[in-house]
Design a protein around this motif. Structure first.
Motif, PDB file in Angstrom:
ATOM      1  N   ASN A 127       0.836  -1.193   0.000  1.00 45.50           N
ATOM      2  CA  ASN A 127       0.000   0.000   0.000  1.00 45.50           C
ATOM      3  C   ASN A 127       0.877   1.253   0.000  1.00 45.50           C
ATOM      4  O   ASN A 127       1.839   1.346   0.765  1.00 45.50           O
ATOM      5  CB  ASN A 127      -0.921   0.027   1.219  1.00 45.50           C
ATOM      6  N   LEU A 128       0.549   2.192  -0.891  1.00 41.62           N
ATOM      7  CA  LEU A 128       1.286   3.451  -0.938  1.00 41.62           C
ATOM      8  C   LEU A 128       0.678   4.427   0.063  1.00 41.62           C
ATOM      9  O   LEU A 128      -0.540   4.603   0.112  1.00 41.62           O
ATOM     10  CB  LEU A 128       1.236   4.043  -2.342  1.00 41.62           C
ATOM     11  N   LYS A 129       1.525   5.090   0.833  1.00 42.67           N
ATOM     12  CA  LYS A 129       1.059   6.048   1.825  1.00 42.67           C
ATOM     13  C   LYS A 129       1.190   7.461   1.284  1.00 42.67           C
ATOM     14  O   LYS A 129       2.245   7.864   0.803  1.00 42.67           O
ATOM     15  CB  LYS A 129       1.869   5.911   3.122  1.00 42.67           C
ATOM     16  N   PHE A 130       0.097   8.199   1.340  1.00 44.55           N
ATOM     17  CA  PHE A 130       0.082   9.600   0.930  1.00 44.55           C
ATOM     18  C   PHE A 130      -0.221  10.435   2.158  1.00 44.55           C
ATOM     19  O   PHE A 130      -1.254  10.258   2.797  1.00 44.55           O
ATOM     20  CB  PHE A 130      -0.980   9.843  -0.149  1.00 44.55           C
ATOM     21  N   GLU A 131       0.663  11.365   2.487  1.00 48.83           N
ATOM     22  CA  GLU A 131       0.487  12.205   3.663  1.00 48.83           C
ATOM     23  C   GLU A 131       0.284  13.652   3.250  1.00 48.83           C
ATOM     24  O   GLU A 131       0.997  14.175   2.399  1.00 48.83           O
ATOM     25  CB  GLU A 131       1.704  12.085   4.587  1.00 48.83           C
ATOM     26  N   ASN A 132      -0.698  14.296   3.878  1.00 49.53           N
ATOM     27  CA  ASN A 132      -0.992  15.688   3.557  1.00 49.53           C
ATOM     28  C   ASN A 132      -1.757  16.307   4.717  1.00 49.53           C
ATOM     29  O   ASN A 132      -2.745  15.735   5.203  1.00 49.53           O
ATOM     30  CB  ASN A 132      -1.827  15.777   2.274  1.00 49.53           C
ATOM     31  N   GLN A 155      -2.710  14.154   7.652  1.00 47.77           N
ATOM     32  CA  GLN A 155      -3.531  12.978   7.413  1.00 47.77           C
ATOM     33  C   GLN A 155      -2.804  12.014   6.486  1.00 47.77           C
ATOM     34  O   GLN A 155      -2.129  12.423   5.549  1.00 47.77           O
ATOM     35  CB  GLN A 155      -4.883  13.361   6.807  1.00 47.77           C
ATOM     36  N   THR A 156      -2.950  10.727   6.758  1.00 42.98           N
ATOM     37  CA  THR A 156      -2.311   9.691   5.962  1.00 42.98           C
ATOM     38  C   THR A 156      -3.366   8.779   5.358  1.00 42.98           C
ATOM     39  O   THR A 156      -4.291   8.343   6.049  1.00 42.98           O
ATOM     40  CB  THR A 156      -1.348   8.848   6.824  1.00 42.98           C
ATOM     41  N   SER A 157      -3.253   8.533   4.071  1.00 42.59           N
ATOM     42  CA  SER A 157      -4.128   7.564   3.402  1.00 42.59           C
ATOM     43  C   SER A 157      -3.248   6.519   2.728  1.00 42.59           C
ATOM     44  O   SER A 157      -2.131   6.811   2.298  1.00 42.59           O
ATOM     45  CB  SER A 157      -5.034   8.246   2.368  1.00 42.59           C
ATOM     46  N   GLU A 158      -3.762   5.295   2.642  1.00 36.21           N
ATOM     47  CA  GLU A 158      -3.020   4.194   2.047  1.00 36.21           C
ATOM     48  C   GLU A 158      -3.838   3.584   0.912  1.00 36.21           C
ATOM     49  O   GLU A 158      -5.010   3.273   1.093  1.00 36.21           O
ATOM     50  CB  GLU A 158      -2.699   3.118   3.092  1.00 36.21           C
ATOM     51  N   TYR A 159      -3.186   3.410  -0.243  1.00 35.65           N
ATOM     52  CA  TYR A 159      -3.878   2.912  -1.418  1.00 35.65           C
ATOM     53  C   TYR A 159      -3.089   1.801  -2.106  1.00 35.65           C
ATOM     54  O   TYR A 159      -1.858   1.844  -2.181  1.00 35.65           O
ATOM     55  CB  TYR A 159      -4.095   4.033  -2.441  1.00 35.65           C
ATOM     56  N   ARG A 160      -3.820   0.846  -2.623  1.00 35.94           N
ATOM     57  CA  ARG A 160      -3.272  -0.098  -3.592  1.00 35.94           C
ATOM     58  C   ARG A 160      -3.450   0.530  -4.957  1.00 35.94           C
ATOM     59  O   ARG A 160      -4.520   1.052  -5.282  1.00 35.94           O
ATOM     60  CB  ARG A 160      -4.006  -1.436  -3.523  1.00 35.94           C
ATOM     61  N   VAL A 161      -2.396   0.512  -5.768  1.00 36.12           N
ATOM     62  CA  VAL A 161      -2.416   1.216  -7.046  1.00 36.12           C
ATOM     63  C   VAL A 161      -2.086   0.256  -8.180  1.00 36.12           C
ATOM     64  O   VAL A 161      -1.149  -0.537  -8.083  1.00 36.12           O
ATOM     65  CB  VAL A 161      -1.397   2.383  -7.047  1.00 36.12           C
ATOM     66  N   ILE A 162      -2.877   0.333  -9.266  1.00 35.95           N
ATOM     67  CA  ILE A 162      -2.609  -0.412 -10.495  1.00 35.95           C
ATOM     68  C   ILE A 162      -2.685   0.572 -11.651  1.00 35.95           C
ATOM     69  O   ILE A 162      -3.645   1.338 -11.761  1.00 35.95           O
ATOM     70  CB  ILE A 162      -3.629  -1.544 -10.722  1.00 35.95           C
TER      71      ILE A 162
END
Length: 264
Positions: free
Chosen positions: A167-172, A175-182
C-alpha cells in the motif's frame, strides 16, 4: 454546482464520450520485468509545451440532473490551468488552478471558492494531488507519485502493468491515506487506466484514457472517464473535440455580490 466545477478542475478533472461504451480488455499475469529503466524513463518524461487550449464536452453523473457542459480548458505548462464552462449557451462558471491553489465561481448560486488543493483531494478520495499532478492528469500522463522500488512491472500483449508491491502512503496536512495502485500502459507507454483503492476498500478512484492522438509533438487522450467511488459514485466524462497551441487571455475575477463558500 460548486462541487462539479471543482471536480472538473481536479480532473479539469478530467476526457470520455458519454454515448460510447468501452470494454476494457483484462491484462493477464505476466513475468516481472527486471530491466525496467526505459519504461520508467518514458512514463516520467516531463511535458515541454508552452501552452495548450482544449475544447471539451463534459457530462457528469452524480445522481442529480446536470446539463452537458461545453468547456474551454487552457493550460500554461507549470503555471496555470484555466477553465470556462457554458451550458445551454449561458456561461455558468469559471475557475483557475495555479501551484498556489484553486479559485472558482459559479453563477447559478452566485458563490465562489478559494482553496489549496486539499479540497480537490477530498473530491477525488486521494491525498496527493498538487498542481503538477493535476496538469499531468489532464494530459494523460502519470500523475501518481512513482518510486520504482514500490512497484512491480509486468508486460504482456496488451502492454505494461504497474502494480504497487505494498500500500502506498500519501500524507498531507497531517492525514495519511493508504492505497493499492494499479496502472496500465499501452506498448507505446500511453497511460490507459489508473486504479486506486484504499486499504479499507471504502474509497476508489478509477481514471481511463482512450483514443490517443498526436498533436504538436505530443500525444493526448481525446476521451477520459473518471469514476469516484465513496459513499456514492460519481462519474465524469470528457470528450476533447479540439486542441490548439495558440495563446489566449484567461481573465478571472469574482463578480460583485457573490458569497464565498467555506471548505470543510
Amino acid at each position: 454546482m460548486k462541487k462539479y466545477i471543482l471536480l472538473l478542475m481536479a480532473s479539469a478533472l478530467l476526457f470520455s464520450c458519454k454515448t460510447k461504451t468501452v470494454t476494457n480488455v483484462p491484462i493477464g499475469t505476466a513475468n516481472e520485468i527486471a530491466a525496467n529503466a526505459v519504461f520508467f524513463s518514458k512514463i516520467k518524461e516531463k511535458s515541454n509545451f508552452e501552452q495548450l487550449k482544449i475544447n471539451s464536452r463534459v457530462n457528469i453523473e452524480n445522481g442529480n440532473f446536470i446539463p452537458t457542459l461545453d468547456a474551454t480548458i487552457y493550460i500554461e505548462n507549470g503555471q496555470k490551468v484555466w477553465m470556462n464552462m457554458i451550458a445551454i449557451f449561458l456561461n455558468v462558471g469559471r475557475g483557475i488552478a495555479t501551484p498556489e491553489g484553486i479559485k472558482g465561481y459559479e453563477k447559478w448560486n452566485k458563490t465562489y471558492i478559494e482553496s489549496d488543493f486539499s479540497y480537490l483531494n477530498k473530491l477525488l478520495n486521494v491525498n496527493f494531488i498538487d498542481y503538477n499532478s493535476l496538469q499531468n492528469l489532464l494530459l494523460g500522463k502519470t500523475f501518481v507519485p512513482i518510486n520504482e522500488k514500490d512497484f512491480i512491472l509486468t508486460k504482456n500483449a496488451q502492454g505494461y502493468r504497474l502494480t504497487s508491491s505494498k500500500n502506498l502512503k500519501f500524507e498531507n496536512n497531517g492525514q495519511t491515506s493508504e492505497y493499492r495502485v494499479i496502472m496500465d500502459y499501452s506498448p507505446d507507454f500511453d497511460l490507459n487506466q489508473v486504479q486506486l483503492e484504499d486499504k479499507n476498500k471504502t474509497n476508489q478512484l478509477e481514471i481511463s484514457y482512450f483514443n490517443w492522438t498526436g498533436f504538436d509533438n505530443m500525444k493526448l487522450p481525446k476521451n477520459v472517464k473518471i469514476i469516484i467511488k465513496g459513499t456514492k459514485t460519481s462519474q465524469i466524462f470528457l470528450e476533447n473535440t479540439r486542441f490548439e497551441s495558440s495563446k489566449m487571455d484567461t481573465p478571472y475575477s469574482v463578480p460583485n455580490n457573490y458569497t464565498k463558500t467555506e471548505i470543510r
